[in-house]
Enzyme design. Sequence first.
Site, PDB file in Angstrom:
ATOM      1  N   CYS A 244      33.075 -18.624  29.200  1.00  0.00           N
ATOM      2  CA  CYS A 244      34.190 -18.450  30.150  1.00  0.00           C
ATOM      3  C   CYS A 244      33.871 -19.308  31.368  1.00  0.00           C
ATOM      4  CB  CYS A 244      34.350 -16.987  30.532  1.00  0.00           C
ATOM      5  SG  CYS A 244      34.432 -15.852  29.130  1.00  0.00           S
ATOM      6  N   CYS A 370      31.397 -10.140  38.263  1.00  0.00           N
ATOM      7  CA  CYS A 370      31.334 -10.073  39.724  1.00  0.00           C
ATOM      8  C   CYS A 370      32.039  -8.814  40.224  1.00  0.00           C
ATOM      9  CB  CYS A 370      31.928 -11.325  40.357  1.00  0.00           C
ATOM     10  SG  CYS A 370      33.559 -11.766  39.750  1.00  0.00           S
TER      11      CYS A 370
END
Length: 464
Positions: A244, A370
Amino acid sequence: MYNYMLSRHVFLLTICRKPRRISPTARRCVNCHTGPEADVQLREQKGPNKNQVTKRRRKERPSCQPVLDNFDQQYSQELGDLWPSARAVLLDPQSWQYGVMLNRFSAVTGITQILQSQGFSTLLPQNSVSTLLCNDFSTISNSKHQAGADSPFPPDYISKFPLNDFSLQPDSTSHVLAQDLKSEPSLSLPRSTIQCYIHPYPLHFPSQAHRPGQLKQYYLLNAASLLPVLALNVRDGEKVLDLCSAPGGKALAIMQCATPALLWCNEPNHHRREWLSKTLESFLPPSLTSRVTVSAQDGCSFGQSETGAYDKVLVDAPCSNDRSWLYSCSSQQGEHRLKERARLPSLQAQLLRSALTAVRPGGVVVYSTCTLSSSENYAVVNTVLNDCPEAEAEDLWEEIAVPLSKYFTFSHAHPDLGQMPQKPSLQPQNGPPSLNHRRLGILVVPQPGRTWGPMFLSRIRKRK
């Protein structure tokens, strides 16, 4: 020379980017850990950069109340005493810190001197990079930059703008960290060829504009985003998959660590793939073109077509980005994001399974997000490990968390299945976390003076 028009104000204190909508159902591999470098790329797509460096406070944006309420409910349970201070950081973008990762394929001597003069220090002790800079892949001569001449600052910049000219009011934690950064790095820190400079205060270098045929000298990023790359531990000659990959910051960090035989960067979204390609073009010399591939495959099915093809795989998965989601444009958008949030773990688990299929026996996969959310972090890893008996999580606590605890605040607490978590304390713990708790991964929690993160990382090895 870069055509930067500098004002008398030097550092940009913060950059807040409007978050992009993430659609798990579309299975888009979206890297949502953004920074000033990502922000300048977006501005370049919309129009020319004003090429002006400023020190100013942006207009404050209100937080999205439904998202904040959801975070309060979840994270007060999962993070305990760490959440109030993490909450304060997330709600104060002016306090966010960014690192400056130098580009080993460009001349950076002048930038290094400026960083050091302004109080920046290296995050990691350095391996010798002389051989890397002299080999066939370091094409400083191919870059039109020359040390000193290509600096974004005028010759008298250092004398004109000493560090004490900035009227910042750091807290006591920042002051202690500033003293730590001036000291010699501990020998226990993991050594790396990555040259990343950090500052204890939220002072930022200006972003460099993309210029065809010229290599940028540095990349601005949240320093916590380097930790998954350190955990991946790429060696020269390995085949690496960045599943990704957009916007490309971790791919660039991989290329700063080593010269892999192949770095395959996958990004199915057209616009983000263009952004990724521009990022790679801005930092990597033409001589590496044959070693870096950009593709547009569905990450969830990638492993089926590339079974066992890679030595190392990075899954920087799409997630409910705590930094940007707090600033959703409206309560309606916030409610929509929270509905999406419930569907993300399923997508993340599919991506991680795909990565484990793509890696060879004996190879490793690093999973990162994140977000602080345990359901997208520990729970995803635990679910996939239960489904994949050939996969085994490796402990990163002693390797990453302990030696870097001077710079980052790590938490290992997460809810056990069906149980409430123990509340972690801000005070040092008497002993290391249990192996069962820490084996699934480690979490960087933003704190005052150490605003890095959120960043979760887990390393999984595929048994031979």
